[in-house]
Enzyme design. Structure first.
Site, PDB file in Angstrom:
ATOM      1  N   ASP A 276      67.580  -7.816 -95.257  1.00 52.92           N
ATOM      2  CA  ASP A 276      67.884  -9.165 -95.718  1.00 52.92           C
ATOM      3  C   ASP A 276      69.240  -9.111 -96.424  1.00 52.92           C
ATOM      4  O   ASP A 276      69.792  -8.041 -96.683  1.00 52.92           O
ATOM      5  CB  ASP A 276      66.772  -9.716 -96.626  1.00 52.92           C
ATOM      6  CG  ASP A 276      66.783 -11.251 -96.637  1.00 52.92           C
ATOM      7  OD1 ASP A 276      67.808 -11.851 -96.224  1.00 52.92           O
ATOM      8  OD2 ASP A 276      65.798 -11.860 -97.067  1.00 52.92           O
TER       9      ASP A 276
HETATM   10  C1  NOJ Z   1      68.318 -14.527 -97.198  1.00 53.78           C
HETATM   11  C2  NOJ Z   1      66.977 -14.965 -96.692  1.00 53.78           C
HETATM   12  O1  NOJ Z   1      65.947 -14.319 -97.420  1.00 53.78           O
HETATM   13  C3  NOJ Z   1      66.777 -14.695 -95.222  1.00 53.78           C
HETATM   14  O2  NOJ Z   1      65.552 -15.222 -94.817  1.00 53.78           O
HETATM   15  C4  NOJ Z   1      67.923 -15.263 -94.437  1.00 53.78           C
HETATM   16  O3  NOJ Z   1      67.715 -15.086 -93.069  1.00 53.78           O
HETATM   17  C5  NOJ Z   1      69.188 -14.553 -94.897  1.00 53.78           C
HETATM   18  N1  NOJ Z   1      69.416 -14.847 -96.295  1.00 53.78           N
HETATM   19  C6  NOJ Z   1      70.417 -14.951 -94.085  1.00 53.78           C
HETATM   20  O4  NOJ Z   1      70.828 -16.215 -94.400  1.00 53.78           O
END
Ligand code: NOJ
Length: 743
Positions: A276
């Site tokens: 993430d």
């Molecule tokens: C953080 C989020 O937790 C995740 O779900 C998302 O895909 C990413 N950022 C990218 O934007």
């Protein structure tokens, strides 16, 4: 050197091609494939320190960025792809990722709302439309679906999942993955799906964003992991994203047992695990590793293939391998996975296959796409309460339509609005006008000041009463009031945890004053999560849960209010009576003291009912459905559950028939009931239908704390009905022989 104009690769020789390509790559180039950069147009996480932007072109030129996120549209994607392919030594194409969560340009209901439709075909269709639009804008990778089971409405991201049930979550995730990936990933209108967040993020303690997940092994195996396991088995998503949280003190990104052991080992996943945003470097803040170098080593060892926005692979993998601190084989395995998905997407045949200017201009926000969004929006609405026939609205009634959200063209778009244009949804007000209803609109109080970006706080109106008195007066003058209250788009979603789940700002005061002026009140709730509706439930005759429903929200809501659409949605998450009940879920344990309630010494609270205000699976209709003739029997390795349902009163309607199982005695305590099957039925007025469900071993068994699966002989209660409170039940006893012969 890669032949940049090579032809379409046969799947049989893909692995050989990857091996050949790998052998040509320098360590630095390999590390580049494992790095994902944000385009910095939309920031969807904290930007890294320092000026990484300046580095970007140099890195692209050296083939040191394997994929990008947040770069969208023909021109931008083509520019970056051309730069990478034409200038780098091996010309390896990039993948372009984006959070296409509930639509791309055409907004669909937020995922929690779509889950309320229990309509797998429409959910798949929604994901298909989103993929078609995203792919027409050069994208080939979405970070959806989120399959985190969510039991705590304080957590803002409940809007992004399918709610509290692992079975419902799993089948919905399968539908979404099928919709995104289509029949053939190589076709230019499909995108790679990412199931996330692996694992446990939905259990953020106390609903506090990014918090630790405190879960037992039994909960981990049976609840959290079930949708991940099932979706992998049944829909083959090509990417997984790990999570921000820790379990047992181990951050998911550095969890070798979960990622390399379970996911890539036991489950045999051969796609890509992406971190993430910044989750690798965040292991330093967790206190799990000392610095970025160690973060890179731990994340790679654990099986986290692609580093999104931590820059630790870029900065440290080289050195880690050269010093012998990291095995090159691990890096090769990760690169192989990335290259494999690029082959599957057909990018080695044509790096520009997702880029077609005509397709881009013809595909976005078509009438067909808007129609698909409207269709599922109507099915996602849940009628929570309807006393004395308050709904549908009667012809000729003079209605006061009240509430800032009734005129809001932005709130229905929801938080993850991808590339949608702000303020472009159809409001309830517009739909009332379109339907030529006999009504007056009154704005009432402002809910929020200005627009909030993805990463900024919202400014809730807590002291400006402008419009309040006029709204109360309008209520007084009308035959009936339709009051639209709730959350704006950015009040739920990532980083939007809340401890007070009432109506934000001055809306509760408005509700009470409007109710005092006119009891003939219909409350429409727009929100990204279950709110606490206890006061409303005690006072308001009709309540409609309308979530954030996407571009055609206004028309869908209006159709339900007028009876043009008979509501059929069922809650995918329990609605609490009080925030103090959270986490709240229907499939809880019985405890040693489940009742009786006459004394205080039982499992519950002394100041509020233990049950949900509106339970999982609940949802009313303008029709009245009656269940009968439940019979359960063992038959040729399966448990057959027969039941009949009749639409005894009211218009034609749809009913979600739900089957729950309770294992009465087992070697570990089991939940009071668990959803194992459902079917959405369409019944004409008076129509009667008999139906049969077949349960298998997997529906009766469970995972023990050591991760082994067991189906045990004994008695099982089967409940069938229109919600998780279904009363109709039958019991079946299974012998050891029966259990062994279950398929
Ligand atoms: C953080 C989020 O937790 C995740 O779900 C998302 O895909 C990413 N950022 C990218 O934007």
């Amino acid at each position: 050197m890669l032949n940049k104009s090579n032809t379409r690769t046969d799947t049989h020789d893909t692995e050989a091609r990857i091996t050949a390509l790998l052998s040509e790559m320098t360590l630095e180039e390999k590390m580049g494939q494992l790095t994902q950069f944000s385009g910095f147009y939309d920031v969807t996480g904290p930007p890294p320190p320092g000026d990484r932007e300046a580095q970007k072109h140099a890195l692209l030129q050296r083939g040191l960025i394997g994929s990008m996120l947040n770069v969208v549209g023909y021109d931008d994607v083509r520019a970056f792809q051309t730069y990478a392919v034409e200038n780098s030594r091996l010309g390896i194409p990039m993948m372009f990722a984006y959070d296409v969560i509930h639509g791309h340009k055409t907004m669909f209901p937020i995922p929690l709302a779509e889950a309320a439709s229990w309509d797998l075909d429409l959910i798949e269709k929604g994901a298909r439309v989103a993929a078609t639009e995203a792919a027409a804008q050069g994208l080939n990778w979405t970070f959806a679906p989120m399959v985190d089971v969510t039991r705590d409405a304080r957590w803002g991201r409940v809007m992004e999942g399918a709610g509290e049930d692992p079975y419902l979550g799993a089948v919905i995730a399968e539908a979404r993955v099928k919709g995104f990936q289509g029949e053939d990933l190589g076709s230019p209108d499909t995108v790679l799906a990412t199931v996330k967040h692996f694992a446990g993020y939905g259990f953020a303690e106390a609903g506090k964003e990014y918090n630790v997940a405190e879960v037992s092994q039994v909960t981990l195996f049976n609840t959290i992991l079930q949708p991940f396991r099932d979706v992998l088995e049944n829909a083959n998503p090509r990417s997984f994203m790990n999570a921000f949280n820790t379990i047992n003190g181990i951050p998911a990104t550095g969890d070798v047992e979960l990622q390399r052991g379970l996911l890539k080992g036991d489950w045999g996943f051969d796609g890509v695990v992406v971190s993430d945003w910044g989750s690798a470097i965040e292991m330093v803040s967790h206190g799990f590793v000392e610095d970025g170098r160690e973060a890179a080593r731990v994340a790679m060892t654990a099986g986290s293939d692609v580093d999104m926005e931590s820059y630790v692979y870029l900065d440290h993998l080289n050195d880690l391998v050269e010093t012998g601190d990291l095995d090159l084989e691990l890096i090769d395995d990760a690169v192989r996975r990335v290259l494999r998905t690029k082959f599957e997407l057909g990018l080695f045949d044509d790096p520009y296959r997702y880029l077609d200017r005509d397709r881009e201009s013809e595909t976005l926000m078509t009438q067909a796409h808007l129609q698909a969004s409207e269709e599922i929006a109507r099915k996602s609405i849940v009628l929570l309460k309807n006393h004395h026939g308050a709904l549908p609205l009667q012809q000729g009634e003079r209605v006061a339509l009240i509430g800032a959200l009734a005129a809001d063209k932005d709130a229905p778009l929801g938080n993850w609005r991808a590339h949608a244009e702000a303020h472009s949804a159809m409001s309830v007000l517009e739909a009332f006008e379109e339907a030529q209803l006999n009504f007056e609109y009154s704005h009432g109080v402002h809910v929020q000041w200005g627009d909030a970006g993805f990463e900024y706080p919202v400014h809730i109106n807590t002291d400006n009463w402008e419009g309040f008195d006029e709204a109360v007066e309008a209520a007084r003058q009308a035959d009936k009031v339709v009051l639209v209250l709730g959350e704006t788009a950015r009040q739920s979603g990532e980083g939007r945890s809340r401890v007070d789940l009432g109506f934000p700002g001055l809306q509760q005061q408005l509700l009470e004053a409007v109710h005092a002026a006119n009891h003939n009140l219909v409350l429409v709730v727009m929100s990204g999560r279950p709110l606490v509706l206890s006061w409303a439930d005690a006072h308001v005759p009709a309540i409609v849960q309308a979530w954030h429903l996407g571009h055609r929200a206004g028309r869908a809501i209006t159709d339900v209010l007028t009876g043009k659409e008979n509501p059929s949605g069922k809650l995918p998450m329990s609605f609490p009576r009080s925030v103090g009940q959270l986490p709240l879920y229907y499939n809880h344990m019985n405890t040693g003291r489940p009742g009786p309630k006459e004394t205080v010494v039982w499992a519950g609270y002394s100041d509020v009912e233990t049950t949900a205000l509106y339970p999982f699976g609940h949802g009313l209709s303008y029709s009245h459905f009656v269940y009968s003739n439940l019979a359960v029997a063992y038959h040729e390795g399966q448990i057959e559950v027969q039941v009949a349902v009749q639409n005894v009163e009211g218009p034609p309607g749809e009913e979600v028939v739900q089957v729950y199982v309770h294992d009465r005695v087992a070697s570990i305590a089991r939940p009071v009931r668990e959803l194992k099957a459902f079917k959405k039925l369409s019944l004409e007025s008076g129509e009667y239908q008999a139906l049969t469900f077949k349960l298998k071993a997997k529906d009766l068994g469970f995972y023990k704390a050591d991760g082994t699966f067991a189906v045990e002989a004994g008695e099982f209660d089967i409940y069938v009905g229109g919600s998780s409170c279904a009363q109709l039940s039958a019991r079946i006893r299974l012998s050891s022989e029966d259990v062994e012969s279950l398929v």
